[in-house]
Design a protein around this motif. Structure first.
Motif, PDB file in Angstrom:
ATOM      1  N   MET A  52     -15.520  10.188 -17.161  1.00  0.00           N
ATOM      2  CA  MET A  52     -16.730  11.078 -17.414  1.00  0.00           C
ATOM      3  C   MET A  52     -17.018  12.351 -16.815  1.00  0.00           C
ATOM      4  O   MET A  52     -17.252  13.238 -17.581  1.00  0.00           O
ATOM      5  CB  MET A  52     -18.003  10.066 -16.859  1.00  0.00           C
ATOM      6  N   THR A  53     -16.436  12.420 -15.644  1.00  0.00           N
ATOM      7  CA  THR A  53     -16.529  13.582 -14.790  1.00  0.00           C
ATOM      8  C   THR A  53     -15.731  14.678 -15.491  1.00  0.00           C
ATOM      9  O   THR A  53     -16.173  15.860 -15.520  1.00  0.00           O
ATOM     10  CB  THR A  53     -16.022  13.314 -13.419  1.00  0.00           C
ATOM     11  N   SER A  54     -14.478  14.317 -15.666  1.00  0.00           N
ATOM     12  CA  SER A  54     -13.645  15.392 -16.327  1.00  0.00           C
ATOM     13  C   SER A  54     -13.905  15.721 -17.713  1.00  0.00           C
ATOM     14  O   SER A  54     -13.864  17.007 -18.437  1.00  0.00           O
ATOM     15  CB  SER A  54     -12.097  14.701 -16.383  1.00  0.00           C
ATOM     16  N   LYS A  55     -14.467  14.751 -18.530  1.00  0.00           N
ATOM     17  CA  LYS A  55     -15.056  14.962 -19.765  1.00  0.00           C
ATOM     18  C   LYS A  55     -16.196  15.998 -19.938  1.00  0.00           C
ATOM     19  O   LYS A  55     -16.181  17.032 -20.525  1.00  0.00           O
ATOM     20  CB  LYS A  55     -15.685  13.825 -20.457  1.00  0.00           C
ATOM     21  N   ALA A  56     -17.069  15.925 -18.870  1.00  0.00           N
ATOM     22  CA  ALA A  56     -18.147  16.766 -18.576  1.00  0.00           C
ATOM     23  C   ALA A  56     -17.552  18.239 -18.135  1.00  0.00           C
ATOM     24  O   ALA A  56     -18.418  19.267 -18.489  1.00  0.00           O
ATOM     25  CB  ALA A  56     -19.107  16.405 -17.661  1.00  0.00           C
ATOM     26  N   SER A  57     -16.455  18.295 -17.550  1.00  0.00           N
ATOM     27  CA  SER A  57     -16.150  19.485 -17.183  1.00  0.00           C
ATOM     28  C   SER A  57     -15.236  20.028 -18.009  1.00  0.00           C
ATOM     29  O   SER A  57     -15.251  21.659 -18.358  1.00  0.00           O
ATOM     30  CB  SER A  57     -15.102  19.272 -15.801  1.00  0.00           C
ATOM     31  N   GLY A  58     -14.425  19.575 -18.794  1.00  0.00           N
ATOM     32  CA  GLY A  58     -13.778  20.219 -20.076  1.00  0.00           C
ATOM     33  C   GLY A  58     -12.414  20.571 -19.766  1.00  0.00           C
ATOM     34  O   GLY A  58     -11.942  20.365 -18.509  1.00  0.00           O
ATOM     35  N   ASP A  59     -11.771  21.442 -20.528  1.00  0.00           N
ATOM     36  CA  ASP A  59     -10.335  21.499 -20.554  1.00  0.00           C
ATOM     37  C   ASP A  59     -10.046  22.893 -19.498  1.00  0.00           C
ATOM     38  O   ASP A  59      -8.998  23.031 -19.002  1.00  0.00           O
ATOM     39  CB  ASP A  59      -9.760  22.104 -21.902  1.00  0.00           C
ATOM     40  N   ASN A  60     -10.981  23.816 -19.311  1.00  0.00           N
ATOM     41  CA  ASN A  60     -10.738  24.775 -18.411  1.00  0.00           C
ATOM     42  C   ASN A  60     -10.966  24.189 -17.003  1.00  0.00           C
ATOM     43  O   ASN A  60     -12.113  24.633 -16.275  1.00  0.00           O
ATOM     44  CB  ASN A  60     -11.443  26.183 -18.688  1.00  0.00           C
ATOM     45  N   THR A  61     -10.377  23.293 -16.566  1.00  0.00           N
ATOM     46  CA  THR A  61     -10.480  22.558 -15.381  1.00  0.00           C
ATOM     47  C   THR A  61      -9.416  22.267 -14.614  1.00  0.00           C
ATOM     48  O   THR A  61      -8.217  22.208 -14.979  1.00  0.00           O
ATOM     49  CB  THR A  61     -11.184  21.302 -15.660  1.00  0.00           C
ATOM     50  N   ILE A  62      -9.339  22.315 -13.252  1.00  0.00           N
ATOM     51  CA  ILE A  62      -8.305  21.926 -12.433  1.00  0.00           C
ATOM     52  C   ILE A  62      -8.819  21.116 -11.293  1.00  0.00           C
ATOM     53  O   ILE A  62      -9.745  21.029 -10.951  1.00  0.00           O
ATOM     54  CB  ILE A  62      -7.677  23.371 -11.467  1.00  0.00           C
ATOM     55  N   LEU A  63      -7.897  19.862 -11.257  1.00  0.00           N
ATOM     56  CA  LEU A  63      -8.356  18.778 -10.517  1.00  0.00           C
ATOM     57  C   LEU A  63      -7.626  18.533  -9.181  1.00  0.00           C
ATOM     58  O   LEU A  63      -6.261  18.943  -9.247  1.00  0.00           O
ATOM     59  CB  LEU A  63      -8.103  17.571 -11.314  1.00  0.00           C
ATOM     60  N   VAL A  64      -8.221  18.095  -8.253  1.00  0.00           N
ATOM     61  CA  VAL A  64      -7.509  17.888  -7.057  1.00  0.00           C
ATOM     62  C   VAL A  64      -7.542  16.484  -6.388  1.00  0.00           C
ATOM     63  O   VAL A  64      -8.582  16.286  -6.477  1.00  0.00           O
ATOM     64  CB  VAL A  64      -8.077  18.938  -5.886  1.00  0.00           C
TER      65      VAL A  64
ATOM     66  N   PHE B 198      11.376  46.394  -3.353  1.00  0.00           N
ATOM     67  CA  PHE B 198      12.110  45.321  -2.845  1.00  0.00           C
ATOM     68  C   PHE B 198      11.395  43.854  -3.158  1.00  0.00           C
ATOM     69  O   PHE B 198      12.083  42.930  -3.151  1.00  0.00           O
ATOM     70  CB  PHE B 198      11.668  45.714  -1.209  1.00  0.00           C
ATOM     71  N   LEU B 199      10.003  43.908  -3.222  1.00  0.00           N
ATOM     72  CA  LEU B 199       9.357  42.521  -3.565  1.00  0.00           C
ATOM     73  C   LEU B 199       8.435  42.490  -4.626  1.00  0.00           C
ATOM     74  O   LEU B 199       7.229  42.999  -4.544  1.00  0.00           O
ATOM     75  CB  LEU B 199       8.417  42.363  -2.125  1.00  0.00           C
ATOM     76  N   PRO B 200       8.825  41.792  -5.551  1.00  0.00           N
ATOM     77  CA  PRO B 200       8.117  41.626  -6.916  1.00  0.00           C
ATOM     78  C   PRO B 200       6.932  40.682  -6.604  1.00  0.00           C
ATOM     79  O   PRO B 200       7.058  40.047  -5.538  1.00  0.00           O
ATOM     80  CB  PRO B 200       9.262  41.166  -7.836  1.00  0.00           C
ATOM     81  N   PRO B 201       5.839  40.955  -7.522  1.00  0.00           N
ATOM     82  CA  PRO B 201       4.920  40.144  -7.309  1.00  0.00           C
ATOM     83  C   PRO B 201       5.225  38.590  -7.482  1.00  0.00           C
ATOM     84  O   PRO B 201       5.989  38.085  -8.146  1.00  0.00           O
ATOM     85  CB  PRO B 201       3.719  40.500  -8.624  1.00  0.00           C
ATOM     86  N   TYR B 202       4.587  37.701  -6.760  1.00  0.00           N
ATOM     87  CA  TYR B 202       4.793  36.335  -6.604  1.00  0.00           C
ATOM     88  C   TYR B 202       4.245  35.801  -7.733  1.00  0.00           C
ATOM     89  O   TYR B 202       3.555  35.903  -8.613  1.00  0.00           O
ATOM     90  CB  TYR B 202       3.991  35.731  -5.483  1.00  0.00           C
ATOM     91  N   LYS B 203       5.353  34.855  -8.393  1.00  0.00           N
ATOM     92  CA  LYS B 203       5.029  34.212  -9.715  1.00  0.00           C
ATOM     93  C   LYS B 203       5.862  32.764  -9.624  1.00  0.00           C
ATOM     94  O   LYS B 203       7.157  32.616  -9.702  1.00  0.00           O
ATOM     95  CB  LYS B 203       5.787  35.070 -10.714  1.00  0.00           C
ATOM     96  N   HIS B 204       4.975  31.797  -9.374  1.00  0.00           N
ATOM     97  CA  HIS B 204       5.627  30.342  -9.345  1.00  0.00           C
ATOM     98  C   HIS B 204       5.778  30.066 -10.856  1.00  0.00           C
ATOM     99  O   HIS B 204       4.965  30.250 -11.496  1.00  0.00           O
ATOM    100  CB  HIS B 204       4.783  29.582  -8.689  1.00  0.00           C
ATOM    101  N   PRO B 205       6.778  29.163 -10.849  1.00  0.00           N
ATOM    102  CA  PRO B 205       7.201  28.938 -12.309  1.00  0.00           C
ATOM    103  C   PRO B 205       5.966  27.688 -12.878  1.00  0.00           C
ATOM    104  O   PRO B 205       5.724  27.687 -14.067  1.00  0.00           O
ATOM    105  CB  PRO B 205       8.588  28.110 -12.406  1.00  0.00           C
ATOM    106  N   TYR B 206       5.673  27.102 -11.842  1.00  0.00           N
ATOM    107  CA  TYR B 206       4.822  26.008 -12.428  1.00  0.00           C
ATOM    108  C   TYR B 206       3.457  26.097 -11.724  1.00  0.00           C
ATOM    109  O   TYR B 206       3.099  25.109 -11.169  1.00  0.00           O
ATOM    110  CB  TYR B 206       5.164  24.683 -12.298  1.00  0.00           C
ATOM    111  N   PRO B 207       2.578  27.067 -11.838  1.00  0.00           N
ATOM    112  CA  PRO B 207       1.150  26.730 -10.914  1.00  0.00           C
ATOM    113  C   PRO B 207       0.036  26.121 -11.550  1.00  0.00           C
ATOM    114  O   PRO B 207       0.317  25.592 -12.806  1.00  0.00           O
ATOM    115  CB  PRO B 207       0.679  28.305 -10.971  1.00  0.00           C
ATOM    116  N   LEU B 208      -0.891  25.946 -10.858  1.00  0.00           N
ATOM    117  CA  LEU B 208      -1.876  24.946 -11.487  1.00  0.00           C
ATOM    118  C   LEU B 208      -2.733  26.135 -12.304  1.00  0.00           C
ATOM    119  O   LEU B 208      -3.687  26.711 -11.937  1.00  0.00           O
ATOM    120  CB  LEU B 208      -2.982  24.670 -10.243  1.00  0.00           C
ATOM    121  N   ASP B 209      -2.308  26.069 -13.539  1.00  0.00           N
ATOM    122  CA  ASP B 209      -3.211  27.055 -14.628  1.00  0.00           C
ATOM    123  C   ASP B 209      -3.631  26.214 -15.508  1.00  0.00           C
ATOM    124  O   ASP B 209      -2.847  25.255 -16.343  1.00  0.00           O
ATOM    125  CB  ASP B 209      -1.932  27.890 -14.942  1.00  0.00           C
ATOM    126  N   PRO B 210      -4.984  25.865 -15.881  1.00  0.00           N
ATOM    127  CA  PRO B 210      -5.584  25.385 -17.101  1.00  0.00           C
ATOM    128  C   PRO B 210      -4.795  25.597 -18.337  1.00  0.00           C
ATOM    129  O   PRO B 210      -4.844  24.633 -19.251  1.00  0.00           O
ATOM    130  CB  PRO B 210      -6.843  25.828 -16.989  1.00  0.00           C
TER     131      PRO B 210
END
Ligand SMILES: Cc1ncc(C[n+]2csc(CCOP(=O)(O)OP(=O)(O)O)c2C)c(N)n1
Ligand code: SF4
Ligand SMILES: [Mg+2]
Lengths: 354, 403
Positions: A52-64, B198-210
């Protein structure tokens, strides 16, 4: 250096918030950030809440996800139920890891290193994490007002380690660290930490609310209000756990309503603009606590006096909500009007074998 | 590699090690800084707070509620794609202990500055390397500077190494509390253009990105453990090539050439050597110069990088000598030598060498005491006696407690 203004999401609030779980709301988003493929128990309250919670939040979301059932039972390597980015963090890092994610996005968007609208950042912490080991980290995140939502999915115990007492376990609750016995017939002797109120009192600039899986639209709206609030928000959600509460699997949502109807889980909001509590939420009926207790094996050992104690506790909650107490509930707080749980003697024997 | 155009904004400024670290973070254009007070590293965070307040550095500056939170904030921010800077000293390093393995295990190149401090009890502000060394097997790249300039340089190199897609490991950039962190020397600050090159910007291959959902750190079954652990071990091993490349490139762009693994000082013709890391090496150099003037064949091998441990290099270098005196500056209670932990690693590195030098462990600089010249002379005498005897008197000497 470019300084880019951070764009934030505003999610619409749904109608009919006080409806039960079987009510269909056509405005519900179709997106499913939390999908099948996990290993939670059938009827798992926290998992229902997660969807329910994630549905309410939608796709532009990051979960911890700090350690707990919503980490361990949800995620298996190479097969996780999260359709949005998700990260595990340590059980004591609920607020801090989440704060790091929020701070990263503030800086990266502002400095032009990430382009897009600020994501909804949600932490799903268990009550053990939120009320005990991660309490300071959550308080830190709320205090510093990172733009994020911290949810405590409250199953009133450390479930994932095999059902142990947390600061949220109710008085009378049987767990493997609070078993009943001749010296301690009621099992858990302490009353639960008033965690949500502690968060509201200590961080009055935050949106703080309580909710229950028994009221899905209300829960989703509170998720959205918390996310729309510019800054930190905290939400505590009643989420029954059939393994620890010991009830019939299909009754998770029923329990989510009964716990509110019997006054053991007051539903309220803290309004940070008005600096005031909103106690206007009312369940459709009011009941004695025994209606709720008798459905759960974890209370099966209780004697009349313990049930009366819990009724007293519930009555205090009603008064705090400004509800006039029906005579029947005052009566129910008198031990003379209570009887032992039907199976109290048997329940104790079962408890000894755990 | 392109060479730098003539740098115009290079400047030499007097500063202590803590401020040099803060300057390095600024030059690296870090996005998230997280602080919690403990002496002596605090001075780094004080300097950064001022830079942010002045608008010299655009970063989120988070005052955490503990070191555990500091490292968790750093972990979350790094996982999201931000360049992160944090730090600590003494018991603070240990309060955060839980996070060291999760950070390296998720392959997040968090950078942590350490200004060493003795652990409690009793409360003591002095430098001892036990704080950082207690985390040495957690998958962090780790090394010690011996002065403020080297600290500055190490920070920049560590970001470059740790963020390399072939490595992706966190880095502990250490300096002695007070002897480096609070001693003011000249530090050459580079032209920002040099750092950019010397130091390019940080770019992780798999960040938490929606936009590209990924799951970080799901639960595994025991059989999935070995490959993941092996991968982390390989990243650590594989970093050795990158470390060497980065040191070469650093020398080309900034003009300062460091041996990535060990500094050899007056080892030509030396028969006995000190083997040590950190700021006391500066005193050791004076002592050695003086002894050399008197004809004593003594030298210094200073370890610059301890993780990954340069086993082959240490073996090759130390095998040349008759006696090696390890200066510990750390506690290894009940360890192999019943002294510190550096001895065991040096001996293990030497084990495969056909010619073993004698190895002695010296417990010196404990509690943050300065190791004074006469103690270096005394230790040299002990090494020479062992050489003459062809045998050590005992494995561990507590310097200052014996004749
Ligand atoms: C530092 C640390 N201590 C203890 C544990 C063991 N542990 C794993 S899950 C868990 C239970 C968490 O309880 P809660 O936060 O209420 O979540 P639930 O399991 O009930 O969903 C515990 C204590 C741990 N993972 N880390
Ligand atoms: S033990 Fe409880 S919280 Fe955990 S998965 Fe099962 S029902 Fe859910
Ligand atoms: Mg729980």
């Amino acid at each position: 250096m470019p300084v880019i203004e951070v764009q934030r999401q505003q999610l619409p609030i749904l109608d009919s918030p006080n409806q039960g779980a079987r009510f269909y709301n056509p405005d519900l988003p179709s997106s499913e950030p939390f999908v099948p493929g996990h290993r939670t128990c059938a009827g798992c309250g926290p998992a229902i809440q997660y969807r329910m919670t994630s549905k309410a939040s939608g796709d532009n979301t990051i979960l911890v996800g700090p350690t707990g059932c919503m980490y361990v039972a949800n995620s298996s390597y190479l097969c996780t139920p999260y359709n949005v980015p998700w990260a595990h963090t340590q059980i004591g890092s609920a607020g801090s890891f989440t704060a790091g994610v929020a701070a990263a996005y503030e800086a990266m968007i502002r400095k032009g290193k990430w382009k897009g609208t600020f994501p909804n950042i949600i932490c799903e912490a268990g009550d053990g994490s939120a009320s005990d080991i991660g309490l300071a980290s959550i308080s830190g995140a709320l205090y510093r007002n990172h733009d994020c939502l911290i949810i405590c999915y409250d199953n009133e115990q450390y479930a994932n380690t095999g059902i142990q007492a947390s600061s949220r376990t109710p008085y009378g609750g049987m767990t493997t660290f609070s078993p009943p016995g001749p010296k301690v017939p009621e099992a858990k002797t302490l009353y639960p930490k008033d965690l949500a109120r502690m968060m509201a009192a200590g961080h009055p600039h935050c949106y703080v609310a309580t909710a229950s899986v028994g009221y899905p639209i209300d829960l989703m709206n509170k998720v959205r209000k918390g996310l729309n609030h510019r800054g930190a928000a905290y939400l505590m959600v009643y989420t029954p756990c059939q393994k620890g509460f010991v009830y019939e699997t299909p009754r998770s949502i029923d329990l989510g309503r009964l716990v509110v109807e019997c006054g053991l889980y007051p539903i309220w909001e803290w309004n940070p603009e008005k600096r005031a509590y909103d106690y206007s939420f009312r369940p459709q009926s009011m009941r004695p606590v025994s209606d709720y207790l008798k459905l759960q094996g974890r209370f099966g050992h209780l004697h009349a006096e313990h049930i009366a104690n819990l009724q007293k506790f519930a009555n205090e909650q009603w008064r705090m909500m400004g509800v006039e107490l029906p005579e029947a509930l005052s009566q129910a707080a008198d031990v003379k009007n209570q009887v032992n749980m039907a199976a109290a003697a048997e329940a104790e024997v079962v408890a000894q074998t755990l | 590699m392109a060479t730098t155009a003539i740098s115009t904004k290079k400047k030499t400024v007097r500063m202590n090690g803590c401020v040099a670290s803060a300057q390095a973070a600024k030059y690296a254009d870090v996005d998230v800084i997280t602080a919690y007070p403990i002496r002596p590293y605090t001075a780094t965070m004080m300097a950064l707070a001022q830079m942010v307040a002045n608008g010299e550095l655009d970063a989120e500056y988070i005052v955490a509620d503990s070191e555990h939170s500091q490292l968790s904030i750093a972990h979350g921010a790094s996982s999201s794609g931000a360049r992160v800077f944090t730090g600590s000293s003494g018991v603070g390093v240990q309060f955060a202990y839980e996070l060291y393995s999760p950070i390296s295990g998720s392959r997040m190149p968090v950078q942590m500055m350490i200004a060493d401090r003795t652990l409690d009890p009793p409360g003591d502000f002095g430098s001892e390397h036990t704080d950082a060394l207690s985390t040495r097997d957690m998958g962090w790249l780790m090394g010690w500077a011996c002065d403020a300039q080297e600290a500055f340089d190490n920070h920049l190199m560590a970001y470059r190494i740790g963020e390399d897609p072939r490595v992706l490991l966190p880095q502990m950039v250490c300096q002695d509390g007070f002897f480096v962190s609070h001693i003011t020397t000249d530090v050459e600050l580079p032209d920002p253009g040099q750092v950019k090159e010397f130091l390019p910007p940080y770019k992780h291959p798999y960040p938490l990105d929606p936009r590209h959902p990924v799951s970080h750190g799901p639960q595994i079954m025991p059989e999935q453990g070995p490959p993941l652990q092996l991968e982390r071990a390989r990243a650590m091993e594989g970093s050795m090539t990158v470390i060497e490349q980065v040191h070469d490139e650093f020398a080309q762009i900034f003009g300062r050439k460091y041996d990535p693994w060990v500094e050899e000082f007056m080892t030509d013709g030396a028969e006995v050597v000190f083997f040590m890391q950190g700021g006391h090496a500066v005193t050791a150099r004076f002592a050695i110069q003086h002894l050399r003037d008197e004809g004593v064949k003594v030298g210094l091998v200073r370890l610059r990088t301890i993780r990954p441990y340069p086993t082959d290099r240490v073996n090759k270098v130390l095998s040349k000598f008759k006696v090696v005196g390890v200066i510990e500056t750390n506690m290894g209670l009940g360890s192999v030598s019943s002294g510190g932990s550096l001895y065991a690693e040096a001996c293990a590195a030497l084990y495969e060498s056909p010619q073993h030098p004698l190895v002695i462990s010296f417990m010196a600089g404990m509690g943050g005491e300065a190791i004074v010249l006469k103690e270096f002379y005394w230790m040299t005498k002990k090494m020479m006696e062992a050489q003459k005897r062809g045998k050590i008197e005992k494995r561990t000497h507590w310097v200052g407690f014996e004749e």
